[in-house]
Design a protein around this motif. Sequence first.
Motif, PDB file in Angstrom:
ATOM      1  N   UNK A   1       0.837  -1.197   0.000  1.00 43.94           N
ATOM      2  CA  UNK A   1       0.000   0.000   0.000  1.00 43.94           C
ATOM      3  C   UNK A   1       0.871   1.247   0.000  1.00 43.94           C
ATOM      4  N   UNK A   2       0.739   2.056  -1.014  1.00 44.26           N
ATOM      5  CA  UNK A   2       1.550   3.263  -1.098  1.00 44.26           C
ATOM      6  C   UNK A   2       0.922   4.355  -0.237  1.00 44.26           C
ATOM      7  N   UNK A   3       1.787   5.066   0.476  1.00 40.07           N
ATOM      8  CA  UNK A   3       1.288   6.060   1.421  1.00 40.07           C
ATOM      9  C   UNK A   3       1.748   7.458   1.040  1.00 40.07           C
ATOM     10  N   UNK A   4       0.950   8.432   1.462  1.00 39.25           N
ATOM     11  CA  UNK A   4       1.343   9.836   1.362  1.00 39.25           C
ATOM     12  C   UNK A   4       1.912  10.197   2.731  1.00 39.25           C
ATOM     13  N   UNK A   5       3.221  10.443   2.767  1.00 33.23           N
ATOM     14  CA  UNK A   5       3.954  10.590   4.027  1.00 33.23           C
ATOM     15  C   UNK A   5       4.449  12.013   4.200  1.00 33.23           C
ATOM     16  N   UNK A   6       4.322  12.521   5.439  1.00 27.89           N
ATOM     17  CA  UNK A   6       4.961  13.784   5.798  1.00 27.89           C
ATOM     18  C   UNK A   6       6.100  13.432   6.753  1.00 27.89           C
ATOM     19  N   UNK A   7       7.289  13.940   6.450  1.00 27.59           N
ATOM     20  CA  UNK A   7       8.490  13.634   7.217  1.00 27.59           C
ATOM     21  C   UNK A   7       9.030  14.916   7.843  1.00 27.59           C
ATOM     22  N   UNK A   8       9.229  14.888   9.162  1.00 28.86           N
ATOM     23  CA  UNK A   8       9.853  16.012   9.861  1.00 28.86           C
ATOM     24  C   UNK A   8      11.132  15.495  10.516  1.00 28.86           C
ATOM     25  N   UNK A   9      12.270  15.973  10.043  1.00 23.69           N
ATOM     26  CA  UNK A   9      13.585  15.532  10.546  1.00 23.69           C
ATOM     27  C   UNK A   9      14.554  16.689  10.362  1.00 23.69           C
ATOM     28  N   UNK A  10      15.186  17.129  11.469  1.00 23.45           N
ATOM     29  CA  UNK A  10      16.065  18.300  11.380  1.00 23.45           C
ATOM     30  C   UNK A  10      17.475  17.983  10.886  1.00 23.45           C
ATOM     31  N   UNK A  11      17.830  16.706  10.790  1.00 26.03           N
ATOM     32  CA  UNK A  11      19.142  16.318  10.260  1.00 26.03           C
ATOM     33  C   UNK A  11      19.014  16.201   8.735  1.00 26.03           C
ATOM     34  N   UNK A  45      -3.012  19.935   4.218  1.00 28.15           N
ATOM     35  CA  UNK A  45      -3.087  18.712   3.417  1.00 28.15           C
ATOM     36  C   UNK A  45      -3.354  17.516   4.313  1.00 28.15           C
ATOM     37  N   UNK A  46      -3.916  16.464   3.732  1.00 29.30           N
ATOM     38  CA  UNK A  46      -4.141  15.217   4.466  1.00 29.30           C
ATOM     39  C   UNK A  46      -3.028  14.236   4.100  1.00 29.30           C
ATOM     40  N   UNK A  47      -2.434  13.616   5.124  1.00 30.32           N
ATOM     41  CA  UNK A  47      -1.380  12.629   4.925  1.00 30.32           C
ATOM     42  C   UNK A  47      -1.804  11.313   5.567  1.00 30.32           C
ATOM     43  N   UNK A  48      -1.293  10.207   5.016  1.00 33.08           N
ATOM     44  CA  UNK A  48      -1.569   8.892   5.600  1.00 33.08           C
ATOM     45  C   UNK A  48      -0.710   8.652   6.831  1.00 33.08           C
ATOM     46  N   UNK A  49       0.523   9.202   6.800  1.00 31.87           N
ATOM     47  CA  UNK A  49       1.507   8.884   7.835  1.00 31.87           C
ATOM     48  C   UNK A  49       2.377  10.082   8.153  1.00 31.87           C
ATOM     49  N   UNK A  50       2.556  10.332   9.449  1.00 28.57           N
ATOM     50  CA  UNK A  50       3.523  11.322   9.926  1.00 28.57           C
ATOM     51  C   UNK A  50       4.728  10.549  10.428  1.00 28.57           C
ATOM     52  N   UNK A  51       5.885  10.822   9.845  1.00 31.07           N
ATOM     53  CA  UNK A  51       7.142  10.220  10.266  1.00 31.07           C
ATOM     54  C   UNK A  51       7.964  11.369  10.820  1.00 31.07           C
ATOM     55  N   UNK A  52       8.225  11.364  12.127  1.00 33.46           N
ATOM     56  CA  UNK A  52       8.885  12.520  12.726  1.00 33.46           C
ATOM     57  C   UNK A  52       9.962  12.139  13.731  1.00 33.46           C
ATOM     58  N   UNK A  53      11.043  12.910  13.693  1.00 35.59           N
ATOM     59  CA  UNK A  53      12.054  12.821  14.731  1.00 35.59           C
ATOM     60  C   UNK A  53      11.388  13.352  15.999  1.00 35.59           C
ATOM     61  N   UNK A  54      11.788  12.843  17.159  1.00 27.56           N
ATOM     62  CA  UNK A  54      11.208  13.354  18.399  1.00 27.56           C
ATOM     63  C   UNK A  54      11.926  14.620  18.837  1.00 27.56           C
ATOM     64  N   UNK A  55      13.259  14.572  18.841  1.00 27.53           N
ATOM     65  CA  UNK A  55      14.045  15.691  19.349  1.00 27.53           C
ATOM     66  C   UNK A  55      14.389  16.643  18.208  1.00 27.53           C
ATOM     67  N   UNK A  56      13.676  17.775  18.185  1.00 25.32           N
ATOM     68  CA  UNK A  56      13.935  18.825  17.187  1.00 25.32           C
ATOM     69  C   UNK A  56      13.817  20.162  17.896  1.00 25.32           C
ATOM     70  N   UNK A  57      14.555  21.166  17.413  1.00 23.88           N
ATOM     71  CA  UNK A  57      14.405  22.500  18.012  1.00 23.88           C
ATOM     72  C   UNK A  57      13.012  23.058  17.720  1.00 23.88           C
ATOM     73  N   UNK A  58      12.532  23.925  18.589  1.00 24.49           N
ATOM     74  CA  UNK A  58      11.194  24.492  18.380  1.00 24.49           C
ATOM     75  C   UNK A  58      10.139  23.462  18.719  1.00 24.49           C
ATOM     76  N   UNK A  59       9.228  23.247  17.794  1.00 22.96           N
ATOM     77  CA  UNK A  59       8.147  22.280  17.985  1.00 22.96           C
ATOM     78  C   UNK A  59       8.722  20.873  17.842  1.00 22.96           C
ATOM     79  N   UNK A  60       8.752  20.117  18.950  1.00 17.99           N
ATOM     80  CA  UNK A  60       9.347  18.775  18.872  1.00 17.99           C
ATOM     81  C   UNK A  60       8.366  17.775  18.261  1.00 17.99           C
TER      82      UNK A  60
END
Length: 120
Positions: A1-11, A45-60
């Motif tokens: 199943x292909x997903x629409x993913x939002x990725x938040x990663x500060x590295x 926008x609507x995304x199927x999956x949020x992939x996020x780093x936990x430790x990020x500056x500002x909004x973690x």
Amino acid sequence: MMAKIILAEDDNSLRGFLVNALKKAGHTVRDYDDGETALGALQEEVFDLLLTDIVMPGLDGIELARKGAELDPAMKIVFITGFAAVALSNGSPTPAGAKVLSKPFHLRELVDEVERVMAA
């Protein structure tokens, strides 16, 4: 199943590797280097999956996931972190059903985890 993913990663270099691996697996990926801009995208926008780093500056990542889950309770959430035990034990409630992938991980593990979460 292909997903629409939002990725938040500060590295930046890690984010590039993750985006490439997910796109090669057939997923659509929008990536952001901080929680604030990722949250802005979640509000538009609507995304199927949020992939996020936990430790990020500002909004973690935990706060981003909480706000994202309020906007779209159906969105799946996977945290990526090198500090899973610390970050998740600080009393912050995380959205129900969120998964944690601990760094370092192989890109194949990431793709497999995304596919498992999307199939659930």
